[in-house]
Design an enzyme around this catalytic site. Sequence first.
Site, PDB file in Angstrom:
ATOM      1  N   SER A 109       0.787  -1.236   0.000  1.00 33.07           N
ATOM      2  CA  SER A 109       0.000   0.000   0.000  1.00 33.07           C
ATOM      3  C   SER A 109       0.823   1.292   0.000  1.00 33.07           C
ATOM      4  O   SER A 109       0.261   2.370  -0.195  1.00 33.07           O
ATOM      5  CB  SER A 109      -0.969   0.021   1.194  1.00 33.07           C
ATOM      6  N   LYS A 139      -6.221   4.886   7.982  1.00 34.74           N
ATOM      7  CA  LYS A 139      -5.068   5.670   7.549  1.00 34.74           C
ATOM      8  C   LYS A 139      -5.393   7.164   7.516  1.00 34.74           C
ATOM      9  O   LYS A 139      -4.512   7.996   7.760  1.00 34.74           O
ATOM     10  CB  LYS A 139      -4.598   5.176   6.181  1.00 34.74           C
TER      11      LYS A 139
END
Length: 337
Positions: A232, A277
């Site tokens: 990611s 996040k």
Amino acid sequence: MNKFYIRSFILIVVIALLSFIQLPYYVTKPGMAQELRPIIQVEDGFNEEGSFMLTTVRMGKANIFTYLWAKMDEFHMIYPVKDIRRSGESDEEYTNRQLYLMEDSKESAITVAYSEAEKPINYIYRGIYVMSIIRGMPAEEVLKIGDRIYKVDGLEFQTSDEFIEYVSEKSEGEEIELTFKRNEQEMTTPLLISPFPDNPEKVGVGIALTTDREVETTPSIMIDTEKIGGPSAGLMFSLEIYNQLVEKDITNGLDIAGTGSIKDNGEVGRIGGISQKIVAADKSGVDVFFAPNEQGIPNSNYNEALAAAKKIKSEMKIVPVDTFDDALEYLESLNDN
């Protein structure tokens, strides 16, 4: 008084024991936003006034306490083991798979950044790395995680995509011959093409693969990700690398975070845990956050990020990107304003 101490001691022991009992779930929660400059070092790279940052999600096996806490916190997520690990995959195999996905991510990020900056890049291919093996499939009997396949039916393949394309053209019951190395020892084995247990319409030998390659660049580059796993951080790696390669600072003095896998062609892909996040980036005072747009589908990472930012009343600018060029164009537009 003695009874009080005895009861307190018993309670402490019970709590300690319960904390060691693992449930068949994983719990994830917001991690941190980490500056990339200390992690990525391009030889004689240019400095930047702002920063590019990767964002992480913390994950662990659930116990009764973390499970209950996750039930009460909307940014703590609970996942059954089967949603995290592949069928028959151990914790160690899962960790190794994530680390190799990170290696792939770094290599693709280097490819994108050096190509965009028009810097020399070369590849040394070392075969196809076996990341995991599906139970009940032919590969389970003969292959091991870590084997490196470099020939199929006498044909050499440089990438896992080439292998997958070749095998996908085979029919159930056909046989292929794999040549591979295990601990530097060359081995050859025949394998039958078989249907997958959970998807009988799909056939193969039952292995998950990744290309094992080494990237050579000029100037040289060092990326130290330690125990960080998964793909990611690809987009943010590529932006940090590119910014060190070119004289113009594209951060514009801002703290810029984001997420998204990246392919060699610069395409940005979906990732998990984006709402967590967003929380991590907001706590770190990030100005801009790049989120995978996924061509504008309703449940895209970008839309999830927008919803999470709204919930926590974040002032971050959430920017949708489908490619590396999308991110670059946005940053260059800031310099024009």
